[in-house]
Design a protein around this motif. Structure first.
Motif, PDB file in Angstrom:
ATOM      1  N   PHE A  84       0.860  -1.156   0.068  1.00 19.32           N
ATOM      2  CA  PHE A  84       0.133  -0.026  -0.219  1.00 19.32           C
ATOM      3  C   PHE A  84       0.697   1.338   0.004  1.00 19.32           C
ATOM      4  CE2 PHE A  84      -2.470   3.426   2.211  1.00 19.32           C
ATOM      5  CZ  PHE A  84      -3.571   3.294   1.288  1.00 19.32           C
ATOM      6  N   LEU A  85       1.804   1.180   0.602  1.00 20.17           N
ATOM      7  CA  LEU A  85       2.824   2.382   0.783  1.00 20.17           C
ATOM      8  C   LEU A  85       3.587   2.457  -0.596  1.00 20.17           C
ATOM      9  CD1 LEU A  85       4.300   2.285   4.433  1.00 20.17           C
ATOM     10  CD2 LEU A  85       2.786   3.989   3.335  1.00 20.17           C
ATOM     11  N   TRP A  86       3.835   1.280  -1.213  1.00 18.89           N
ATOM     12  CA  TRP A  86       4.542   1.268  -2.684  1.00 18.89           C
ATOM     13  C   TRP A  86       3.600   2.100  -3.599  1.00 18.89           C
ATOM     14  CZ3 TRP A  86       9.075   1.360  -4.931  1.00 18.89           C
ATOM     15  CH2 TRP A  86      10.194   1.080  -4.330  1.00 18.89           C
ATOM     16  N   LEU A  87       2.283   1.587  -3.460  1.00 18.78           N
ATOM     17  CA  LEU A  87       1.409   2.245  -4.496  1.00 18.78           C
ATOM     18  C   LEU A  87       1.288   3.618  -4.217  1.00 18.78           C
ATOM     19  CD1 LEU A  87      -0.693   1.668  -6.493  1.00 18.78           C
ATOM     20  CD2 LEU A  87      -2.427   1.197  -4.802  1.00 18.78           C
ATOM     21  N   PHE A  88       1.145   4.012  -2.865  1.00 20.23           N
ATOM     22  CA  PHE A  88       0.807   5.531  -2.501  1.00 20.23           C
ATOM     23  C   PHE A  88       1.989   6.137  -3.162  1.00 20.23           C
ATOM     24  CE2 PHE A  88       0.919   9.050   0.096  1.00 20.23           C
ATOM     25  CZ  PHE A  88      -0.388   9.822  -0.110  1.00 20.23           C
ATOM     26  N   GLY A  89       3.216   5.650  -2.902  1.00 20.95           N
ATOM     27  CA  GLY A  89       4.519   6.567  -3.441  1.00 20.95           C
ATOM     28  C   GLY A  89       4.553   6.609  -4.798  1.00 20.95           C
ATOM     29  N   ALA A  90       4.441   5.398  -5.490  1.00 25.50           N
ATOM     30  CA  ALA A  90       4.373   5.221  -6.885  1.00 25.50           C
ATOM     31  C   ALA A  90       3.577   6.336  -7.526  1.00 25.50           C
ATOM     32  CB  ALA A  90       4.073   3.889  -7.425  1.00 25.50           C
ATOM     33  N   LEU A  91       2.114   6.350  -6.956  1.00 24.69           N
ATOM     34  CA  LEU A  91       1.068   7.202  -7.465  1.00 24.69           C
ATOM     35  C   LEU A  91       1.695   8.992  -7.399  1.00 24.69           C
ATOM     36  CD1 LEU A  91      -2.099   5.973  -6.055  1.00 24.69           C
ATOM     37  CD2 LEU A  91      -1.405   5.888  -8.350  1.00 24.69           C
ATOM     38  N   ILE A  92       2.277   9.201  -6.251  1.00 25.84           N
ATOM     39  CA  ILE A  92       2.659  10.415  -5.993  1.00 25.84           C
ATOM     40  C   ILE A  92       3.895  10.673  -7.202  1.00 25.84           C
ATOM     41  CG2 ILE A  92       3.973  11.999  -4.746  1.00 25.84           C
ATOM     42  CD1 ILE A  92       2.405  10.873  -2.351  1.00 25.84           C
ATOM     43  N   VAL A  93       4.908   9.803  -7.172  1.00 23.45           N
ATOM     44  CA  VAL A  93       5.993   9.889  -8.295  1.00 23.45           C
ATOM     45  C   VAL A  93       5.540   9.945  -9.545  1.00 23.45           C
ATOM     46  CG1 VAL A  93       8.024   8.923  -9.110  1.00 23.45           C
ATOM     47  CG2 VAL A  93       7.742   9.050  -6.715  1.00 23.45           C
ATOM     48  N   ALA A  94       4.464   9.049  -9.806  1.00 23.93           N
ATOM     49  CA  ALA A  94       3.953   9.162 -11.372  1.00 23.93           C
ATOM     50  C   ALA A  94       3.284  10.437 -11.765  1.00 23.93           C
ATOM     51  CB  ALA A  94       3.122   7.904 -11.451  1.00 23.93           C
ATOM     52  N   LEU A  95       2.624  10.732 -10.819  1.00 13.52           N
ATOM     53  CA  LEU A  95       1.794  12.267 -10.988  1.00 13.52           C
ATOM     54  C   LEU A  95       2.998  13.478 -11.143  1.00 13.52           C
ATOM     55  CD1 LEU A  95      -0.679  13.918 -11.179  1.00 13.52           C
ATOM     56  CD2 LEU A  95      -0.462  14.363  -8.576  1.00 13.52           C
ATOM     57  N   LEU A  96       3.920  13.560 -10.619  1.00  9.49           N
ATOM     58  CA  LEU A  96       5.180  14.226 -10.480  1.00  9.49           C
ATOM     59  C   LEU A  96       5.738  14.122 -11.936  1.00  9.49           C
ATOM     60  CD1 LEU A  96       6.489  14.620  -7.153  1.00  9.49           C
ATOM     61  CD2 LEU A  96       4.992  16.320  -8.139  1.00  9.49           C
ATOM     62  N   LEU A  97       5.991  12.901 -12.346  1.00 10.03           N
ATOM     63  CA  LEU A  97       6.803  12.572 -13.440  1.00 10.03           C
ATOM     64  C   LEU A  97       6.014  12.976 -14.891  1.00 10.03           C
ATOM     65  CD1 LEU A  97       8.531   9.328 -12.821  1.00 10.03           C
ATOM     66  CD2 LEU A  97       9.542  11.271 -13.639  1.00 10.03           C
ATOM     67  N   SER A  98       4.918  12.601 -14.821  1.00 12.04           N
ATOM     68  CA  SER A  98       3.662  12.659 -15.874  1.00 12.04           C
ATOM     69  C   SER A  98       3.613  14.569 -15.919  1.00 12.04           C
ATOM     70  CB  SER A  98       2.411  12.290 -15.574  1.00 12.04           C
ATOM     71  OG  SER A  98       1.752  12.728 -14.461  1.00 12.04           O
ATOM     72  N   MET A  99       3.589  15.084 -15.032  1.00 13.53           N
ATOM     73  CA  MET A  99       3.349  16.554 -15.117  1.00 13.53           C
ATOM     74  C   MET A  99       4.747  17.041 -15.617  1.00 13.53           C
ATOM     75  SD  MET A  99       1.291  17.494 -11.616  1.00 13.53           S
ATOM     76  CE  MET A  99       2.503  18.543 -11.237  1.00 13.53           C
ATOM     77  N   GLY A 100       5.855  16.684 -15.235  1.00 14.98           N
ATOM     78  CA  GLY A 100       7.019  17.146 -16.116  1.00 14.98           C
ATOM     79  C   GLY A 100       7.166  16.736 -17.261  1.00 14.98           C
ATOM     80  N   LEU A 101       6.844  15.405 -17.880  1.00 16.83           N
ATOM     81  CA  LEU A 101       6.820  15.228 -19.096  1.00 16.83           C
ATOM     82  C   LEU A 101       5.758  16.021 -20.011  1.00 16.83           C
ATOM     83  CD1 LEU A 101       7.121  11.184 -18.907  1.00 16.83           C
ATOM     84  CD2 LEU A 101       8.445  12.817 -19.632  1.00 16.83           C
ATOM     85  N   HIS A 102       4.692  16.248 -19.334  1.00 22.51           N
ATOM     86  CA  HIS A 102       3.668  17.069 -20.132  1.00 22.51           C
ATOM     87  C   HIS A 102       4.304  18.611 -20.473  1.00 22.51           C
ATOM     88  CE1 HIS A 102       0.036  19.716 -20.482  1.00 22.51           C
ATOM     89  NE2 HIS A 102      -0.290  18.479 -21.146  1.00 22.51           N
ATOM     90  N   GLN A 103       5.057  19.254 -19.361  1.00 22.75           N
ATOM     91  CA  GLN A 103       5.477  20.345 -19.306  1.00 22.75           C
ATOM     92  C   GLN A 103       6.739  20.426 -20.339  1.00 22.75           C
ATOM     93  OE1 GLN A 103       4.713  23.480 -17.903  1.00 22.75           O
ATOM     94  NE2 GLN A 103       2.988  22.331 -17.330  1.00 22.75           N
ATOM     95  N   LEU A 104       7.511  19.487 -20.346  1.00 19.98           N
ATOM     96  CA  LEU A 104       8.650  19.215 -21.239  1.00 19.98           C
ATOM     97  C   LEU A 104       8.130  18.990 -22.887  1.00 19.98           C
ATOM     98  CD1 LEU A 104      11.523  18.481 -19.886  1.00 19.98           C
ATOM     99  CD2 LEU A 104      11.546  16.703 -21.918  1.00 19.98           C
TER     100      LEU A 104
END
Length: 90
Positions: A16-36
């Motif tokens: 559950f903690l891995w999923l929560f952390g992965a969701l946060i990191v994926a959100l940040l990465l996807s926003m960065g890729l979108h900006q890029l």
């Protein structure tokens, strides 16, 4: 039986903690890729046109790709770690 349930509970909470952390990191990465992607306007417009002029689909697609990438990386690291633990020492 209690040890098994305690281990199962611990495994569930760890996942559950891995999923929560992965969701946060994926959100940040996807926003960065979108900006890029937005930096290159021509490429951005081409990608949005391929997705039938739907920017939300692009954002969701980037998020899902990042989340899958994080979990695949986690699985590969776990597999290599498991193989390294079982390898005979010479």
């Amino acid at each position: 039986m209690k040890d098994f349930l305690a281990g199962l509970k611990q495994s569930f909470l760890r996942e559950f903690l891995w999923l929560f952390g992965a969701l946060i990191v994926a959100l940040l990465l996807s926003m960065g890729l979108h900006q890029l992607l937005e930096v290159s306007t021509a490429h951005y417009e081409m990608v949005v046109q391929e997705l039938h002029h739907n920017e939300t689909t692009l954002e969701v697609l980037l998020f899902v790709l990042c989340l899958v990438g994080i979990y695949l990386t986690r699985l590969v690291v776990a597999a290599v770690s498991m193989l390294a633990d079982t390898a005979p020492v010479e």
